[in-house]
Design a protein around this motif. Sequence first.
Motif, PDB file in Angstrom:
ATOM      1  N   LYS A  89       0.800  -1.215   0.000  1.00 28.02           N
ATOM      2  CA  LYS A  89       0.000   0.000   0.000  1.00 28.02           C
ATOM      3  C   LYS A  89       0.839   1.274   0.000  1.00 28.02           C
ATOM      4  CE  LYS A  89      -4.198  -1.792   2.208  1.00 28.02           C
ATOM      5  NZ  LYS A  89      -5.086  -1.693   3.400  1.00 28.02           N
ATOM      6  N   THR A  90       2.141   1.135   0.160  1.00 33.79           N
ATOM      7  CA  THR A  90       3.025   2.302   0.192  1.00 33.79           C
ATOM      8  C   THR A  90       3.183   2.874  -1.211  1.00 33.79           C
ATOM      9  OG1 THR A  90       4.252   1.414   2.074  1.00 33.79           O
ATOM     10  CG2 THR A  90       5.354   3.103   0.767  1.00 33.79           C
ATOM     11  N   PRO A  91       3.038   4.188  -1.388  1.00 35.53           N
ATOM     12  CA  PRO A  91       3.230   4.786  -2.720  1.00 35.53           C
ATOM     13  C   PRO A  91       4.549   4.350  -3.347  1.00 35.53           C
ATOM     14  CG  PRO A  91       2.323   6.407  -1.227  1.00 35.53           C
ATOM     15  CD  PRO A  91       2.635   5.193  -0.393  1.00 35.53           C
ATOM     16  N   GLU A  92       4.489   4.080  -4.635  1.00 38.08           N
ATOM     17  CA  GLU A  92       5.622   3.505  -5.357  1.00 38.08           C
ATOM     18  C   GLU A  92       6.916   4.286  -5.156  1.00 38.08           C
ATOM     19  OE1 GLU A  92       7.026   0.486  -8.041  1.00 38.08           O
ATOM     20  OE2 GLU A  92       4.939   0.762  -7.415  1.00 38.08           O
ATOM     21  N   ASP A  93       6.827   5.606  -5.176  1.00 44.17           N
ATOM     22  CA  ASP A  93       8.049   6.402  -5.120  1.00 44.17           C
ATOM     23  C   ASP A  93       8.652   6.479  -3.717  1.00 44.17           C
ATOM     24  OD1 ASP A  93       5.777   7.961  -4.421  1.00 44.17           O
ATOM     25  OD2 ASP A  93       6.951   9.789  -4.654  1.00 44.17           O
ATOM     26  N   LEU A  94       7.918   5.998  -2.701  1.00 47.10           N
ATOM     27  CA  LEU A  94       8.474   5.986  -1.348  1.00 47.10           C
ATOM     28  C   LEU A  94       9.222   4.685  -1.030  1.00 47.10           C
ATOM     29  CD1 LEU A  94       5.616   7.620   0.779  1.00 47.10           C
ATOM     30  CD2 LEU A  94       7.638   8.713  -0.231  1.00 47.10           C
ATOM     31  N   LEU A  95       8.956   3.628  -1.809  1.00 46.60           N
ATOM     32  CA  LEU A  95       9.581   2.335  -1.522  1.00 46.60           C
ATOM     33  C   LEU A  95      11.109   2.387  -1.584  1.00 46.60           C
ATOM     34  CD1 LEU A  95       7.155  -0.059  -3.460  1.00 46.60           C
ATOM     35  CD2 LEU A  95       7.142   0.505  -1.020  1.00 46.60           C
ATOM     36  N   PRO A  96      11.701   3.015  -2.622  1.00 44.31           N
ATOM     37  CA  PRO A  96      13.160   3.075  -2.650  1.00 44.31           C
ATOM     38  C   PRO A  96      13.748   3.881  -1.491  1.00 44.31           C
ATOM     39  CG  PRO A  96      12.245   3.552  -4.823  1.00 44.31           C
ATOM     40  CD  PRO A  96      11.109   3.586  -3.847  1.00 44.31           C
ATOM     41  N   ILE A  97      13.020   4.876  -1.005  1.00 44.94           N
ATOM     42  CA  ILE A  97      13.505   5.662   0.140  1.00 44.94           C
ATOM     43  C   ILE A  97      13.557   4.777   1.378  1.00 44.94           C
ATOM     44  CG2 ILE A  97      13.027   7.621   1.650  1.00 44.94           C
ATOM     45  CD1 ILE A  97      11.723   9.004  -0.748  1.00 44.94           C
ATOM     46  N   ILE A  98      12.519   3.976   1.584  1.00 41.92           N
ATOM     47  CA  ILE A  98      12.505   3.065   2.729  1.00 41.92           C
ATOM     48  C   ILE A  98      13.673   2.088   2.653  1.00 41.92           C
ATOM     49  CG2 ILE A  98      11.226   1.175   3.823  1.00 41.92           C
ATOM     50  CD1 ILE A  98       8.642   2.664   3.046  1.00 41.92           C
ATOM     51  N   GLU A  99      13.903   1.526   1.471  1.00 39.54           N
ATOM     52  CA  GLU A  99      14.995   0.564   1.337  1.00 39.54           C
ATOM     53  C   GLU A  99      16.354   1.234   1.518  1.00 39.54           C
ATOM     54  OE1 GLU A  99      13.930  -1.359  -2.453  1.00 39.54           O
ATOM     55  OE2 GLU A  99      13.566  -3.157  -1.229  1.00 39.54           O
ATOM     56  N   GLU A 100      16.512   2.410   0.947  1.00 41.70           N
ATOM     57  CA  GLU A 100      17.784   3.123   1.054  1.00 41.70           C
ATOM     58  C   GLU A 100      18.118   3.461   2.507  1.00 41.70           C
ATOM     59  OE1 GLU A 100      21.290   5.167  -0.297  1.00 41.70           O
ATOM     60  OE2 GLU A 100      19.950   3.729  -1.243  1.00 41.70           O
ATOM     61  N   VAL A 101      17.150   3.946   3.245  1.00 43.95           N
ATOM     62  CA  VAL A 101      17.380   4.370   4.624  1.00 43.95           C
ATOM     63  C   VAL A 101      17.508   3.181   5.567  1.00 43.95           C
ATOM     64  CG1 VAL A 101      16.335   5.571   6.594  1.00 43.95           C
ATOM     65  CG2 VAL A 101      16.284   6.612   4.322  1.00 43.95           C
ATOM     66  N   CYS A 102      16.708   2.129   5.343  1.00 47.06           N
ATOM     67  CA  CYS A 102      16.542   1.069   6.340  1.00 47.06           C
ATOM     68  C   CYS A 102      17.306  -0.218   6.064  1.00 47.06           C
ATOM     69  CB  CYS A 102      15.063   0.736   6.497  1.00 47.06           C
ATOM     70  SG  CYS A 102      14.030   2.136   6.964  1.00 47.06           S
ATOM     71  N   GLN A 103      17.869  -0.387   4.857  1.00 48.33           N
ATOM     72  CA  GLN A 103      18.522  -1.663   4.565  1.00 48.33           C
ATOM     73  C   GLN A 103      19.774  -1.879   5.417  1.00 48.33           C
ATOM     74  OE1 GLN A 103      19.745  -1.814   0.481  1.00 48.33           O
ATOM     75  NE2 GLN A 103      20.945   0.076   0.595  1.00 48.33           N
ATOM     76  N   ASN A 104      20.373  -0.797   5.906  1.00 49.48           N
ATOM     77  CA  ASN A 104      21.394  -0.896   6.944  1.00 49.48           C
ATOM     78  C   ASN A 104      21.210   0.311   7.855  1.00 49.48           C
ATOM     79  OD1 ASN A 104      23.708  -1.008   8.600  1.00 49.48           O
ATOM     80  ND2 ASN A 104      24.836  -2.125   7.030  1.00 49.48           N
ATOM     81  N   PRO A 105      20.279   0.212   8.808  1.00 51.56           N
ATOM     82  CA  PRO A 105      19.950   1.372   9.637  1.00 51.56           C
ATOM     83  C   PRO A 105      21.118   1.847  10.492  1.00 51.56           C
ATOM     84  CG  PRO A 105      18.907  -0.616  10.489  1.00 51.56           C
ATOM     85  CD  PRO A 105      19.464  -0.959   9.146  1.00 51.56           C
ATOM     86  N   TYR A 106      22.067   0.970  10.724  1.00 53.11           N
ATOM     87  CA  TYR A 106      23.223   1.341  11.551  1.00 53.11           C
ATOM     88  C   TYR A 106      24.195   2.208  10.750  1.00 53.11           C
ATOM     89  CZ  TYR A 106      20.904  -2.428  13.867  1.00 53.11           C
ATOM     90  OH  TYR A 106      19.918  -3.208  14.437  1.00 53.11           O
TER      91      TYR A 106
END
Length: 358
Positions: free
Chosen positions: A257-274
């Motif tokens: 349900k997340t807007p398409e253009d926000l998905l890469p931002i989530i992955e970029e920020v969270c794929q290595n949160p440390y």
Amino acid sequence: MKMRYAFTLPVSILLAILFFASTIGAETASDHPSSEEGITINFSTWHPSESMEVQTVWIPMLDALKVGSGGRITYALFDGEVLGSGPEHYEIVANGRSDMGYATLTWTPGRFPLSDVLSLPASIECKETSTDIGNAVYDRALREEFSDVKVIELNPCINSHLWTKEPVSTLEDVRGLRIRSPGGLQTRCIEAIGAEPVFMPLDSVRGAMENGTIGGIVTCPSMVQSFGLGDVADHCTLVTFGCVGEGLFMNLEAWDKTPEDLLPIIEEVCQNPYRTTGGMTKETYDEIIADLNESGVVFVSLQPEEEGRWHAAFQNMTREWVADLEVRGLPARETVEIFNEECEKRDVVCVAFPPEWR
């Protein structure tokens, strides 16, 4: 006393997130028009509110999502087991009680058999490296175990040690000792050194140590500090136990349900949160150990010959675990070899890796 942690998002990371966000629409507008619709992520973790994990990783990561999305991603934080106990946290995400959350896989024994590889004893000293290893192993070997969630990142945490009431410097000192296990291969490691594993959540450990139900704990330094266990387990044997398999997950419906253009931002920020936040570094763990030492915890390093005995026991444990899973048709040895390869790429030693498998 409540702990407070100051955090400032590194300027280089902030600029990278903003640049990344600003280019997404330009690059994909023809195929995936951006929506101006925003989302609120309900984020869950079992980490206590005042822990370093919450204060220096989860809150800054969620703030980075807000910044990187131009305010279109907001969040509500449910920490300290507000939504359920530690072992429930994977299901909390999978069932949609939260949209995104952190869960420890080894707290649900048997559910993720191959992912137990992440709990092999390895000398990992910071969460950024840990997450790089876990993500690589997930990509190569573990995808099939997570069909009911969107995996954002996996990690084998950092090196745990043995924390006891009485000093431990030889295998003979732990024979028959009841030791709290975080699950996963730590349970087998405790058995391999002749002790008795007792699985229990961290919030039950203090009482169990005080009443003599257990005489020791296998966990990492940050959990000893976060749960205030340094006064009931004031001797630490610095042997490489590895830790647990855990990770950051998103509910599939929430992801879809997340807007398409926000998905890469989530992955970029969270794929290595440390890496994003600069939290839980080697320096962080060195400071925690120094603080615990100053508060009265006595740290003991094993003599090289004695350390070799512990490592040999762990290596035999690996052989037996692999044999057990391969009888069930699971590619356990290949998975262990992949884990070891990813460790070696990052100068991490998996002390439980059988030398004849190299």
